[in-house]
Design a protein around this motif. Structure first.
Motif, PDB file in Angstrom:
ATOM      1  N   VAL A  52       0.867  -1.178   0.000  1.00  0.00           N
ATOM      2  CA  VAL A  52       0.000   0.000   0.000  1.00  0.00           C
ATOM      3  C   VAL A  52       0.905   1.230   0.000  1.00  0.00           C
ATOM      4  N   GLN A  53       0.675   2.087  -1.005  1.00  0.00           N
ATOM      5  CA  GLN A  53       1.578   3.209  -1.230  1.00  0.00           C
ATOM      6  C   GLN A  53       1.804   4.065   0.025  1.00  0.00           C
ATOM      7  N   ALA A  54       0.714   4.482   0.665  1.00  0.00           N
ATOM      8  CA  ALA A  54       0.859   5.382   1.812  1.00  0.00           C
ATOM      9  C   ALA A  54       1.662   4.718   2.933  1.00  0.00           C
ATOM     10  N   ASP A  55       1.436   3.433   3.129  1.00  0.00           N
ATOM     11  CA  ASP A  55       2.145   2.708   4.188  1.00  0.00           C
ATOM     12  C   ASP A  55       3.641   2.613   3.894  1.00  0.00           C
ATOM     13  N   ILE A  56       3.969   2.332   2.657  1.00  0.00           N
ATOM     14  CA  ILE A  56       5.390   2.172   2.310  1.00  0.00           C
ATOM     15  C   ILE A  56       6.108   3.522   2.398  1.00  0.00           C
ATOM     16  N   VAL A  57       5.505   4.552   1.827  1.00  0.00           N
ATOM     17  CA  VAL A  57       6.124   5.886   1.855  1.00  0.00           C
ATOM     18  C   VAL A  57       6.349   6.328   3.302  1.00  0.00           C
ATOM     19  N   ASP A  58       5.324   6.167   4.114  1.00  0.00           N
ATOM     20  CA  ASP A  58       5.400   6.575   5.513  1.00  0.00           C
ATOM     21  C   ASP A  58       6.476   5.796   6.265  1.00  0.00           C
ATOM     22  N   GLU A  59       6.517   4.490   6.039  1.00  0.00           N
ATOM     23  CA  GLU A  59       7.481   3.652   6.773  1.00  0.00           C
ATOM     24  C   GLU A  59       8.919   3.984   6.361  1.00  0.00           C
ATOM     25  N   VAL A  60       9.140   4.203   5.079  1.00  0.00           N
ATOM     26  CA  VAL A  60      10.494   4.544   4.619  1.00  0.00           C
ATOM     27  C   VAL A  60      10.932   5.874   5.226  1.00  0.00           C
ATOM     28  N   PRO A  78       7.221  -7.275 -11.587  1.00  0.00           N
ATOM     29  CA  PRO A  78       6.536  -6.535 -12.645  1.00  0.00           C
ATOM     30  C   PRO A  78       5.040  -6.323 -12.413  1.00  0.00           C
ATOM     31  N   THR A  79       4.439  -6.881 -11.358  1.00  0.00           N
ATOM     32  CA  THR A  79       2.975  -6.798 -11.259  1.00  0.00           C
ATOM     33  C   THR A  79       2.521  -5.523 -10.555  1.00  0.00           C
ATOM     34  N   HIS A  80       1.200  -5.313 -10.604  1.00  0.00           N
ATOM     35  CA  HIS A  80       0.619  -4.050 -10.152  1.00  0.00           C
ATOM     36  C   HIS A  80       0.899  -3.755  -8.685  1.00  0.00           C
ATOM     37  N   ASP A  81       1.134  -4.818  -7.901  1.00  0.00           N
ATOM     38  CA  ASP A  81       1.379  -4.591  -6.472  1.00  0.00           C
ATOM     39  C   ASP A  81       2.868  -4.388  -6.164  1.00  0.00           C
ATOM     40  N   ASP A  82       3.694  -4.367  -7.172  1.00  0.00           N
ATOM     41  CA  ASP A  82       5.129  -4.142  -6.975  1.00  0.00           C
ATOM     42  C   ASP A  82       5.425  -2.653  -7.082  1.00  0.00           C
ATOM     43  N   ILE A  83       5.322  -1.964  -5.947  1.00  0.00           N
ATOM     44  CA  ILE A  83       5.381  -0.501  -5.991  1.00  0.00           C
ATOM     45  C   ILE A  83       6.490   0.055  -5.102  1.00  0.00           C
ATOM     46  N   THR A  84       7.401  -0.822  -4.668  1.00  0.00           N
ATOM     47  CA  THR A  84       8.431  -0.377  -3.724  1.00  0.00           C
ATOM     48  C   THR A  84       9.280   0.762  -4.287  1.00  0.00           C
ATOM     49  N   LEU A  85       9.755   0.619  -5.534  1.00  0.00           N
ATOM     50  CA  LEU A  85      10.664   1.629  -6.077  1.00  0.00           C
ATOM     51  C   LEU A  85       9.988   2.998  -6.184  1.00  0.00           C
ATOM     52  N   GLU A  86       8.755   3.021  -6.680  1.00  0.00           N
ATOM     53  CA  GLU A  86       8.081   4.318  -6.806  1.00  0.00           C
ATOM     54  C   GLU A  86       7.767   4.928  -5.437  1.00  0.00           C
ATOM     55  N   CYS A  87       7.502   4.082  -4.451  1.00  0.00           N
ATOM     56  CA  CYS A  87       7.229   4.595  -3.097  1.00  0.00           C
ATOM     57  C   CYS A  87       8.494   5.172  -2.453  1.00  0.00           C
ATOM     58  N   ILE A  88       9.624   4.527  -2.703  1.00  0.00           N
ATOM     59  CA  ILE A  88      10.878   5.063  -2.156  1.00  0.00           C
ATOM     60  C   ILE A  88      11.175   6.421  -2.788  1.00  0.00           C
ATOM     61  N   ALA A  89      10.944   6.523  -4.094  1.00  0.00           N
ATOM     62  CA  ALA A  89      11.131   7.824  -4.756  1.00  0.00           C
ATOM     63  C   ALA A  89      10.250   8.885  -4.097  1.00  0.00           C
ATOM     64  N   GLU A  90       8.996   8.526  -3.865  1.00  0.00           N
ATOM     65  CA  GLU A  90       8.085   9.493  -3.240  1.00  0.00           C
ATOM     66  C   GLU A  90       8.558   9.859  -1.830  1.00  0.00           C
ATOM     67  N   ARG A 120       8.727  -1.657 -15.509  1.00  0.00           N
ATOM     68  CA  ARG A 120       8.577  -1.048 -14.180  1.00  0.00           C
ATOM     69  C   ARG A 120       9.744  -1.436 -13.275  1.00  0.00           C
ATOM     70  N   MET A 121      10.323  -2.615 -13.527  1.00  0.00           N
ATOM     71  CA  MET A 121      11.464  -3.052 -12.711  1.00  0.00           C
ATOM     72  C   MET A 121      12.716  -2.219 -12.976  1.00  0.00           C
ATOM     73  N   ALA A 122      12.737  -1.568 -14.141  1.00  0.00           N
ATOM     74  CA  ALA A 122      13.901  -0.746 -14.512  1.00  0.00           C
ATOM     75  C   ALA A 122      13.653   0.731 -14.246  1.00  0.00           C
ATOM     76  N   THR A 123      12.499   1.045 -13.677  1.00  0.00           N
ATOM     77  CA  THR A 123      12.104   2.436 -13.437  1.00  0.00           C
ATOM     78  C   THR A 123      12.368   2.754 -11.966  1.00  0.00           C
ATOM     79  N   ILE A 124      13.442   3.488 -11.737  1.00  0.00           N
ATOM     80  CA  ILE A 124      13.967   3.600 -10.368  1.00  0.00           C
ATOM     81  C   ILE A 124      14.096   5.069  -9.950  1.00  0.00           C
ATOM     82  N   PRO A 125      14.219   5.321  -8.647  1.00  0.00           N
ATOM     83  CA  PRO A 125      14.290   6.704  -8.177  1.00  0.00           C
ATOM     84  C   PRO A 125      15.508   7.441  -8.743  1.00  0.00           C
ATOM     85  N   ARG A 126      15.281   8.658  -9.168  1.00  0.00           N
ATOM     86  CA  ARG A 126      16.360   9.538  -9.625  1.00  0.00           C
ATOM     87  C   ARG A 126      17.421   9.628  -8.518  1.00  0.00           C
TER      88      ARG A 126
END
Lengths: 253, 253
Positions: A52-60, A78-90, A120-126
């Motif tokens: 869950v995006q909000a949970d991951i962003v908050d915890e990081v 690659p699946t829709h629930d694999d959102i760790t990288l985008e959450c870390i960026a946020e 999506r696996m290659a799309t990582i935080p700047r």
């Protein structure tokens, strides 16, 4: 510059609905915890959280505030629930970009079968860096103090070992004293030892199958502290309750 | 009144330095997670935190904000690092008091050997209730929505089972579909199923020792939702990649 007497503070975040629905028992948290201790670190918390995006962003963000390093496990497929990288960026306030080296790896591996989901696996935080991971061709993505590891246990362990030496700083020393006494009878002494000698004391009662009733562990960053606390414990305790004392000094590993 | 269609939200807090120094691998988190799922609950997070006052107070407050129930494990013995009860009191903004029934239990058990340290176990947050725990004489202390369980796994499990039925609300339904396909190729479909049918989708790739490459799980609070999503998946997928579909419908247990 940080002294090796100050342990590296590390938080571990395990990400995945499957860990919270009881389908899968986590193995990575304990593996990393045990190894980090042997590398001299202090693991300050382990959190299991959902995809869950909000949970991951908050915890990081929360873990970064009071730790030197944050290690994540899971949510990098690659699946829709694999959102760790985008959450870390946020969490870090940066955007994500398609990293060319990872993009090339994916194209080489999947060829004609490549889909946008794979990318999506290659799309990582700047601002991320890529760490070589020994035998594995896929590198470890890390960004500032966050190391992003996959959740599959065998791959998690391989990646962890590839970065382990970067996390080594100083060492913990440990001795145990085994007693035939009720915990409550030694509570005041343990508190005094901890305060007077700057050591960490653990107290582990056993009820069955041992020749002692409590194992008391004494840990510190220097052997002298541990030895002084053990000597004082041995002096203050009734000799008849001491079953044995670990000797020589061990490390936590 | 809450509908059984709304899962009870539960957070689990595992307290103890020994879990973070790698000495002991937690067993209680997975046990409770798996059982809570079978009781119809949603476990929203599991946190392993140290015997540190600020950490415990903060975690309890944080978990209470977004959960119906918080279960703690550990930190309820007589030694200096057993501070769970006082931290819960602080988190709730109440004081602690020596509870007469618990005081009597301790006096009966320890007799002449009782120490002030033992009485810390009977010193609980104002407003707590005591729950009978079946065969065990020591009750479960709970206060508002916080259930305070001991860390020793066999006692944790017995106490958990003694309160389990109080936590039952509704039920999860689950079916799995096993596919010979790369996860990346079905990512878009899975997202669509989740959105259109209000189900939770899990996707678990396997590399070895199975006749399929991905197990897709479909879960929801009603059988109809699960069956509709499975039917749509079966319709949209290339039939040659479907190895099999779980039938009949199971519960998560």
């Amino acid at each position: 510059m940080t002294s090796s007497d100050t342990p590296l503070r590390v938080a571990i975040i395990l990400i995945g609905n499957e860990l919270l629905s009881g389908k899968i028992q986590d193995e990575n948290g304990h593996y990393a915890t045990r190894r980090l201790r042997a590398l001299g670190a202090s693991v300050t918390r382990v959190s299991i959280i959902p995809d869950v995006q909000a949970d991951i962003v908050d915890e990081v963000q929360r873990c970064l505030r009071s730790n030197d390093v944050v290690i994540t496990s899971g949510g990098v497929g690659p699946t829709h629930d694999d959102i760790t990288l985008e959450c870390i960026a946020e969490a870090l306030g940066v955007d994500c970009y398609l990293e060319p080296q990872l993009e090339a790896l994916i194209n080489r591996y999947f060829g004609d079968r490549v889909t946008p989901a794979h990318m999506r696996m290659a799309t990582i935080p700047r601002g991320s860096a890529l760490l070589e991971a020994g035998e594995n061709t896929w590198p470890i993505v890390h960004t500032e103090s966050v190391y992003v590891l996959p959740g599959v246990p065998e791959i998690f362990r391989a990646k962890f070992e590839a970065l382990a030496e970067r996390l080594r700083r100083g060492q913990w020393y440990l001795r145990s004293i085994y007693l035939n006494v009720d915990e409550g009878a030694i509570a005041a002494l343990l508190l005094e030892l901890e305060r007077d000698h700057g050591v960490s004391i653990g107290s582990y009662p056993k009820w069955r199958g041992t020749d002692y009733r409590v194992r008391v562990t004494v840990e510190a960053r220097s052997p002298d502290q541990v030895n002084a606390a053990i000597a004082e414990a041995a002096q203050q305790l009734d000799p008849t309750v001491i079953v044995r004392v670990d000797d020589p000094l061990g490390t936590t590993d």
